[in-house]
Design a protein around this motif. Structure first.
Motif, PDB file in Angstrom:
ATOM      1  N   VAL A  21       0.859  -1.184   0.000  1.00  0.00           N
ATOM      2  CA  VAL A  21       0.000   0.000   0.000  1.00  0.00           C
ATOM      3  C   VAL A  21       0.896   1.235   0.000  1.00  0.00           C
ATOM      4  O   VAL A  21       1.863   1.301   0.746  1.00  0.00           O
ATOM      5  N   TYR A  22       0.554   2.188  -0.850  1.00  0.00           N
ATOM      6  CA  TYR A  22       1.363   3.394  -0.958  1.00  0.00           C
ATOM      7  C   TYR A  22       0.486   4.635  -1.025  1.00  0.00           C
ATOM      8  O   TYR A  22      -0.696   4.568  -1.340  1.00  0.00           O
ATOM      9  N   ILE A  23       1.103   5.761  -0.687  1.00  0.00           N
ATOM     10  CA  ILE A  23       0.455   7.037  -0.908  1.00  0.00           C
ATOM     11  C   ILE A  23       1.003   7.579  -2.219  1.00  0.00           C
ATOM     12  O   ILE A  23       2.142   7.308  -2.595  1.00  0.00           O
ATOM     13  N   ASP A  24       0.164   8.302  -2.920  1.00  0.00           N
ATOM     14  CA  ASP A  24       0.516   8.832  -4.228  1.00  0.00           C
ATOM     15  C   ASP A  24       0.610  10.347  -4.121  1.00  0.00           C
ATOM     16  O   ASP A  24      -0.375  11.013  -3.828  1.00  0.00           O
ATOM     17  N   ILE A  25       1.804  10.867  -4.343  1.00  0.00           N
ATOM     18  CA  ILE A  25       2.020  12.308  -4.307  1.00  0.00           C
ATOM     19  C   ILE A  25       2.688  12.700  -5.624  1.00  0.00           C
ATOM     20  O   ILE A  25       3.820  12.280  -5.889  1.00  0.00           O
ATOM     21  N   ALA A  26       1.962  13.450  -6.434  1.00  0.00           N
ATOM     22  CA  ALA A  26       2.466  13.898  -7.735  1.00  0.00           C
ATOM     23  C   ALA A  26       2.984  12.711  -8.560  1.00  0.00           C
ATOM     24  O   ALA A  26       4.044  12.782  -9.173  1.00  0.00           O
ATOM     25  N   LYS A  27       2.235  11.633  -8.535  1.00  0.00           N
ATOM     26  CA  LYS A  27       2.545  10.391  -9.258  1.00  0.00           C
ATOM     27  C   LYS A  27       3.780   9.661  -8.732  1.00  0.00           C
ATOM     28  O   LYS A  27       4.290   8.751  -9.354  1.00  0.00           O
ATOM     29  N   TRP A  28       4.244  10.062  -7.556  1.00  0.00           N
ATOM     30  CA  TRP A  28       5.308   9.335  -6.871  1.00  0.00           C
ATOM     31  C   TRP A  28       4.645   8.393  -5.881  1.00  0.00           C
ATOM     32  O   TRP A  28       3.728   8.791  -5.158  1.00  0.00           O
ATOM     33  N   HIS A  29       5.092   7.160  -5.844  1.00  0.00           N
ATOM     34  CA  HIS A  29       4.534   6.164  -4.932  1.00  0.00           C
ATOM     35  C   HIS A  29       5.440   6.028  -3.715  1.00  0.00           C
ATOM     36  O   HIS A  29       6.582   5.600  -3.838  1.00  0.00           O
ATOM     37  N   LEU A  30       4.924   6.401  -2.566  1.00  0.00           N
ATOM     38  CA  LEU A  30       5.654   6.264  -1.315  1.00  0.00           C
ATOM     39  C   LEU A  30       4.963   5.169  -0.503  1.00  0.00           C
ATOM     40  O   LEU A  30       3.851   5.359  -0.013  1.00  0.00           O
ATOM     41  N   TYR A  31       5.602   4.016  -0.449  1.00  0.00           N
ATOM     42  CA  TYR A  31       5.002   2.887   0.262  1.00  0.00           C
ATOM     43  C   TYR A  31       4.924   3.197   1.753  1.00  0.00           C
ATOM     44  O   TYR A  31       5.768   3.906   2.299  1.00  0.00           O
ATOM     45  N   LEU A  32       3.884   2.672   2.390  1.00  0.00           N
ATOM     46  CA  LEU A  32       3.652   2.994   3.793  1.00  0.00           C
ATOM     47  C   LEU A  32       4.807   2.580   4.689  1.00  0.00           C
ATOM     48  O   LEU A  32       5.046   3.219   5.704  1.00  0.00           O
ATOM     49  N   SER A  33       5.540   1.543   4.311  1.00  0.00           N
ATOM     50  CA  SER A  33       6.710   1.163   5.117  1.00  0.00           C
ATOM     51  C   SER A  33       7.780   2.252   5.038  1.00  0.00           C
ATOM     52  O   SER A  33       8.402   2.581   6.048  1.00  0.00           O
ATOM     53  N   ASP A  34       7.984   2.821   3.859  1.00  0.00           N
ATOM     54  CA  ASP A  34       8.972   3.890   3.700  1.00  0.00           C
ATOM     55  C   ASP A  34       8.521   5.167   4.407  1.00  0.00           C
ATOM     56  O   ASP A  34       9.358   5.935   4.889  1.00  0.00           O
ATOM     57  N   ALA A  35       7.210   5.378   4.462  1.00  0.00           N
ATOM     58  CA  ALA A  35       6.660   6.566   5.130  1.00  0.00           C
ATOM     59  C   ALA A  35       6.510   6.348   6.636  1.00  0.00           C
ATOM     60  O   ALA A  35       6.064   7.238   7.346  1.00  0.00           O
ATOM     61  N   LYS A  36       6.889   5.169   7.103  1.00  0.00           N
ATOM     62  CA  LYS A  36       6.784   4.811   8.531  1.00  0.00           C
ATOM     63  C   LYS A  36       5.343   4.886   9.034  1.00  0.00           C
ATOM     64  O   LYS A  36       5.088   5.262  10.173  1.00  0.00           O
ATOM     65  N   LEU A  37       4.393   4.513   8.164  1.00  0.00           N
ATOM     66  CA  LEU A  37       2.973   4.530   8.526  1.00  0.00           C
ATOM     67  C   LEU A  37       2.373   3.129   8.627  1.00  0.00           C
ATOM     68  O   LEU A  37       1.254   2.973   9.105  1.00  0.00           O
ATOM     69  N   HIS A  38       3.103   2.120   8.185  1.00  0.00           N
ATOM     70  CA  HIS A  38       2.548   0.776   8.119  1.00  0.00           C
ATOM     71  C   HIS A  38       2.154   0.213   9.479  1.00  0.00           C
ATOM     72  O   HIS A  38       1.111  -0.430   9.611  1.00  0.00           O
ATOM     73  N   THR A  39       2.945   0.483  10.501  1.00  0.00           N
ATOM     74  CA  THR A  39       2.636  -0.041  11.837  1.00  0.00           C
ATOM     75  C   THR A  39       1.405   0.637  12.418  1.00  0.00           C
ATOM     76  O   THR A  39       0.534  -0.025  12.984  1.00  0.00           O
ATOM     77  N   VAL A  40       1.312   1.948  12.258  1.00  0.00           N
ATOM     78  CA  VAL A  40       0.151   2.690  12.757  1.00  0.00           C
ATOM     79  C   VAL A  40      -1.121   2.187  12.079  1.00  0.00           C
ATOM     80  O   VAL A  40      -2.140   1.952  12.736  1.00  0.00           O
ATOM     81  N   VAL A  41      -1.055   2.015  10.770  1.00  0.00           N
ATOM     82  CA  VAL A  41      -2.223   1.541  10.019  1.00  0.00           C
ATOM     83  C   VAL A  41      -2.612   0.147  10.491  1.00  0.00           C
ATOM     84  O   VAL A  41      -3.790  -0.129  10.743  1.00  0.00           O
ATOM     85  N   ALA A  42      -1.640  -0.737  10.637  1.00  0.00           N
ATOM     86  CA  ALA A  42      -1.921  -2.100  11.089  1.00  0.00           C
ATOM     87  C   ALA A  42      -2.543  -2.097  12.485  1.00  0.00           C
ATOM     88  O   ALA A  42      -3.524  -2.813  12.740  1.00  0.00           O
ATOM     89  N   GLU A  43      -1.987  -1.297  13.385  1.00  0.00           N
ATOM     90  CA  GLU A  43      -2.515  -1.243  14.755  1.00  0.00           C
ATOM     91  C   GLU A  43      -3.949  -0.713  14.788  1.00  0.00           C
ATOM     92  O   GLU A  43      -4.766  -1.191  15.579  1.00  0.00           O
ATOM     93  N   GLN A  44      -4.244   0.247  13.939  1.00  0.00           N
ATOM     94  CA  GLN A  44      -5.589   0.828  13.915  1.00  0.00           C
ATOM     95  C   GLN A  44      -6.604  -0.120  13.284  1.00  0.00           C
ATOM     96  O   GLN A  44      -7.776  -0.119  13.657  1.00  0.00           O
TER      97      GLN A  44
END
Length: 102
Positions: A21-44
């Motif tokens: 899963v990634y966020i899309d910013i100006a057609k750049w894909h930033l995966y949630l692991s790289d954005a350090k959001l994967h753990t928060v998303v999983a916990e929620q």
């Protein structure tokens, strides 16, 4: 032992979310692991899996509640606003898979 299993499941879920899963910013894909959001998303989202309540509407509600700071913290956006539709679908699919396996 149950805590270890829960911790391991949560860690595996976070890893799978982070890789797929990634966020899309100006057609750049930033995966949630790289954005350090994967753990928060999983916990929620983990409580939806354990209560057998995974559905698209509930997942979207949780994603709306997760704020992502941008611009050095000058602004915050809801995570749902940064995810392309296909990533939302992928996320629901991942959660449904974990729900089936529990």
């Amino acid at each position: 032992m149950a805590k270890t299993n829960t911790a391991e499941l949560l860690e595996a879920l976070a890893a799978e979310i982070g890789e797929n899963v990634y966020i899309d910013i100006a057609k750049w894909h930033l995966y949630l692991s790289d954005a350090k959001l994967h753990t928060v998303v999983a916990e929620q989202l983990y409580p939806l899996i354990t209560s057998n309540a995974v559905n698209e509407d509930r997942v979207i509600k949780v994603l709306e509640s997760i704020s992502v700071k941008i611009g050095g913290g000058r602004k915050e956006l809801s995570l749902i606003d940064l995810l392309p539709l296909q990533c939302q679908v992928n996320l629901v699919d991942i959660l449904e898979k974990y729900q089936r396996e529990m």
